[in-house]
Motif scaffolding. Structure first.
Motif, short mmCIF file in Angstrom:
data_model
loop_
_atom_site.label_atom_id
_atom_site.label_comp_id
_atom_site.label_asym_id
_atom_site.label_seq_id
_atom_site.Cartn_x
_atom_site.Cartn_y
_atom_site.Cartn_z
N LEU A 189 -9.63 -4.25 0.60
CA LEU A 189 -9.11 -3.58 -0.59
C LEU A 189 -10.00 -2.42 -1.04
O LEU A 189 -11.23 -2.49 -0.95
N SER A 190 -9.36 -1.38 -1.57
CA SER A 190 -10.09 -0.29 -2.20
C SER A 190 -10.31 -0.65 -3.68
O SER A 190 -9.84 -1.69 -4.15
N GLU A 191 -10.96 0.25 -4.40
CA GLU A 191 -11.18 0.02 -5.83
C GLU A 191 -9.89 0.16 -6.63
O GLU A 191 -9.85 -0.20 -7.80
N GLU A 192 -8.83 0.66 -5.99
CA GLU A 192 -7.55 0.82 -6.68
C GLU A 192 -6.83 -0.50 -6.89
O GLU A 192 -5.84 -0.57 -7.62
N HIS A 193 -7.32 -1.57 -6.22
CA HIS A 193 -6.66 -2.87 -6.30
C HIS A 193 -7.67 -3.98 -6.53
O HIS A 193 -8.81 -3.89 -6.09
N GLY A 246 -7.31 -0.94 4.46
CA GLY A 246 -8.21 -0.94 5.61
C GLY A 246 -7.51 -1.06 6.95
O GLY A 246 -8.14 -1.41 7.94
N PRO A 306 0.84 -1.20 0.00
CA PRO A 306 0.00 0.00 0.00
C PRO A 306 0.88 1.25 0.00
O PRO A 306 1.82 1.36 0.79
N LYS A 357 -4.65 3.00 5.13
CA LYS A 357 -6.06 2.91 5.55
C LYS A 357 -6.95 2.81 4.31
O LYS A 357 -7.86 1.97 4.25
N GLU A 358 -6.71 3.66 3.32
CA GLU A 358 -7.54 3.68 2.11
C GLU A 358 -7.41 2.39 1.31
O GLU A 358 -8.41 1.87 0.81
N GLU A 359 -6.19 1.90 1.15
CA GLU A 359 -5.95 0.79 0.23
C GLU A 359 -6.05 -0.59 0.86
O GLU A 359 -6.28 -1.57 0.16
N ARG A 378 -2.40 7.28 5.76
CA ARG A 378 -3.66 7.50 5.03
C ARG A 378 -3.83 6.49 3.91
O ARG A 378 -4.90 5.87 3.75
N GLU A 379 -2.79 6.31 3.13
CA GLU A 379 -2.87 5.38 1.99
C GLU A 379 -3.07 3.94 2.44
O GLU A 379 -3.80 3.18 1.81
#
Length: 140
Positions: free
Chosen positions: A100-104, A57, A34, A53-55, A50-51
């Protein structure tokens, strides 16, 4: 110059060290820990938190962060210079689910050599070797 930061996250499961890699949902669908771009006015370390957490969780409380184990990689992306700073972090609960976020599109927990094969970049593989030395100390 582009700038990004993140954490190389590992867990110890069944006496094995495993590294978290995420597969990007864009471009060449590469595998990385991440990480993400530093926003204006944001510190490198706060960006990494931050990243993550976003990518993935994961909060800072989920990680044991080794702030003194860090390395900067320098490379080119679309003919632009980029620096990515990584810190080493241990997942406190090895069973904690990754969100996972929508980025992965997928995630994998991999042993050192498997992570190096999947990531496939010489400089990142060297970073993993260095970080693995520190991670191994956590098992003792």
């Amino acid at each position: 110059m582009l700038r990004a930061t993140g954490f190389v996250i590992f867990r110890v499961l069944d006496e094995n060290i495993q590294y978290l890699l995420l597969r990007a949902s864009y471009g060449d669908r590469h595998w990385t820990p991440p990480k993400g771009h530093v926003d204006p006015g944001e510190s490198d370390f706060i960006t990494a938190l931050r990243e993550t957490k976003e990518e993935a969780g994961l909060d800072e409380s989920d990680l044991e962060i080794f702030e003194n184990v860090t390395k900067t990689l320098e490379y080119k992306v679309k003919n632009k210079n980029k620096n990515t700073i990584y810190w080493l972090a241990k997942l406190r609960d090895p069973q904690k689910p990754i969100i996972l976020s929508e980025e992965h599109t997928e995630l994998r927990w991999l042993k050192l050599t498997e992570a190096q094969e999947l990531a496939g970049h010489k400089d990142f593989n060297e970073l993993l070797n260095e970080f693995h030395t520190h991670a191994t100390k956590c098992m003792k």
